[in-house]
Design an enzyme around this catalytic site. Structure first.
Site, PDB file in Angstrom:
ATOM      1  N   PHE A 194       0.811  -1.223   0.000  1.00  0.00           N
ATOM      2  CA  PHE A 194       0.000   0.000   0.000  1.00  0.00           C
ATOM      3  C   PHE A 194       0.843   1.271   0.000  1.00  0.00           C
ATOM      4  O   PHE A 194       0.340   2.348  -0.324  1.00  0.00           O
ATOM      5  CB  PHE A 194      -1.001  -0.026   1.165  1.00  0.00           C
ATOM      6  N   LYS A 195       2.133   1.165   0.349  1.00  0.00           N
ATOM      7  CA  LYS A 195       2.943   2.386   0.362  1.00  0.00           C
ATOM      8  C   LYS A 195       3.064   3.007  -1.021  1.00  0.00           C
ATOM      9  O   LYS A 195       3.330   4.199  -1.147  1.00  0.00           O
ATOM     10  CB  LYS A 195       4.298   2.108   0.999  1.00  0.00           C
ATOM     11  N   ASP A 196       2.816   2.208  -2.056  1.00  0.00           N
ATOM     12  CA  ASP A 196       2.801   2.765  -3.418  1.00  0.00           C
ATOM     13  C   ASP A 196       1.712   3.824  -3.586  1.00  0.00           C
ATOM     14  O   ASP A 196       1.845   4.713  -4.421  1.00  0.00           O
ATOM     15  CB  ASP A 196       2.521   1.663  -4.448  1.00  0.00           C
TER      16      ASP A 196
END
Ligand SMILES: *Cc1c(COP(=O)(O)O)cnc(C)c1O
Length: 495
Positions: free
Chosen positions: A111-113
């Site tokens: 999810f850091k993308d």
């Protein structure tokens, strides 16, 4: 009128959004918060017809008010493009009585993308707006996931270079391979002979080195950080909660105005804080369910009102949540202290001096929107196996912590409110733990055998990010001692 940002620790400084993005942290060590949280201006039925990019604009324009429409739309279009393997960007899967919001369709399948694909563009635009002429050098220490997502985000972004330090023997083989195969002329990856704390300390020392800063300035460079406390990472995360709600409405899963719960597997408290901001903007959210693994400092905090980091650090199968100091919690503390920076400052200095603090009963009363619980290692594995057996849907270990906590919540409260679970990583990123949860026999297989087996049992195609590293060439092979980090940086920058 521009929305301004101020520090959580003093009343001195107010800055614009672009300045807050450039600075990352306030000079007094506090976090930047908007002086008020804006209300959503677009009605939900209009939002339900928009693309991810359009919803992103409708949310971000309210927070980043000193960006022009053209600037902001350009950042959004460069971020949420074909790097994502689905046009929906963040699709929702209904399984086992919950809605899983899949936040792992970007370049590094976690999810850091969602935030790190836009941060580089927000940062370079902010530099231009503030007449910064220097090239921006991102320095990052990583225990695995953030490093790769930051590398992918900044690769080939003009006006930037990124240097990532990781502990040579402290990341998984897949994580290391993901980083050392990173393309892009402006990317640098270095293994250090030390642990994550050594890498982190080395980076912090460089950030604070005034002598180095002068030398950098002379050479036309300045440091910046891609850290999760930057509002340029926080605000893009508000978007997908609004988007998810609008999708549930578009698909007639909910009625307009119907409240939903959100369940978030939490480490640094960034993702769940974004949901809290969404609720404060007017998104119909009932409970914010905060899920921890065995490092359950947040569960204890919600239960008792005492935050206490003085405890054993436990390594779990959800490593991105192995955190004892949840940096972004400070923004919530500040808010429930009545936006009182003096009170917040007192609690934060207690945290750094004694490792704990306790909030007042009045503050605790404002946490009624939150529910905290945790899932043990055994429960996490059981949830993966149960959801797979029941529905054939395979979730990763972090998402499983959230799903496990959601099951506990339903048992305890009998609440039937529809719930959205933030699904933060692809099961392909944590293949061994996921497959062994389904059947311990899988442990005898190699990493890539497990990848193929996961594809077979789930029917989900192997993501490009994994295919890429199977055959990718190693492009980075620098290894250094802890005390050589600064000279390595200078060498990369030809200083
Ligand atoms: C970073 C991360 C988390 C924790 O998110 P926070 O915003 O730090 O709370 C959860 N799951 C995965 C897969 C992550 O990479």
């Amino acid at each position: 009128m521009d929305l301004l940002y101020k520090s959580t620790r003093s009343e001195k400084e107010t800055v614009t959004a672009s300045q807050a993005i450039l600075k990352g942290l306030a000079d007094d060590g506090g976090l930047f918060v908007p002086t008020s949280i804006p209300k959503l201006e677009t009605n939900m039925s209009d939002l339900s017809e928009m693309t991810y990019q359009q919803v992103a604009y409708e949310v971000m324009r309210l927070f980043f008010t000193d960006f022009t429409e053209e600037e902001l739309k350009s950042c959004i279009d460069k971020a949420y493009d074909a790097k994502f393997d689905t046009e929906e960007i963040a699709p929702i899967v209904k399984a086992d009585g919950a809605y899983f919001l899949e936040l792992f369709h970007g370049a590094t399948i976690a999810f850091k993308d969602m935030a790190l694909s836009i941060l580089p563009h927000l940062l370079t635009t902010s530099a231009k707006k503030n007449q910064v002429k220097n090239e921006i050098i991102i320095l990052t220490a990583t225990s695995g996931d953030t490093g790769k997502a930051a590398l992918a985000g900044f690769a080939d972004v003009p006006g930037t270079k990124i240097i990532v330090f990781y502990p040579k023997d402290g990341v998984s083989p897949i994580q290391e391979k993901q980083m050392v195969t990173q393309k892009g002329d402006n990317t640098f990856v270095v293994g250090i002979n030390g642990n994550f704390d050594d890498a982190q300390t080395g980076v912090k020392t460089m950030f604070g080195d005034k002598e180095l800063e002068k030398e950098m300035e002379k050479a036309g460079y300045q440091f910046s950080s891609a850290n999760s406390i930057n509002i340029g990472r926080l605000i893009p995360q508000v978007v997908y909660y609004v988007y998810a709600y609008s999708r549930l409405l578009a698909n007639e899963e909910i009625c307009d105005g119907e409240k939903i719960n959100v369940v978030v597997p939490t480490g640094n408290f960034g993702n769940i804080l974004a949901a809290y901001y969404a609720k404060n903007m007017g998104l119909p959210i009932e409970k914010l369910i905060c899920a921890s693994n065995d490092n359950k400092v947040l569960y204890d905090f919600f239960a008792t009102g005492e935050y206490n980091r003085n405890r054993e650090f436990i390594l779990t199968s959800s490593p991105s949540m192995d955190i004892l100091i949840s940096s972004n919690l400070e923004r919530l503390i500040y808010k429930i202290a009545g936006s009182d920076s003096v009170k917040n400052q007192e609690l934060m200095s207690s945290l750094s001096k004694t490792g704990n603090y306790e909030i007042t009963a009045e503050m605790k009363a404002q946490l009624a929107d939150f529910y905290g619980n945790y899932a043990t290692e055994e429960e996490t594995a059981q949830v993966i196996s149960k959801i797979y057996e029941d529905t054939n849907y395979v979730i990763d270990t972090h998402t499983a912590v959230a799903a496990g906590v959601y099951m506990k919540y339903k048992m305890q409260t009998k609440d039937k409110t529809k719930s959205l679970v933030a699904s933060t990583a692809s099961p392909y990123k944590f293949t061994r733990s996921v497959m062994c949860a389904i059947d311990p026999e899988y442990d005898s297989m190699s990493d890539f055998e497990l990848v193929d087996e996961l594809s077979k049992i789930s029917g989900v195609e192997v993501p490009q990010a994994i295919e890429d590293i199977r055959s990718a060439q190693i492009l980075h092979d620098t290894v250094c001692e802890v005390n050589e980090m600064q000279s390595v940086v200078k060498k990369f920058l030809n200083m």
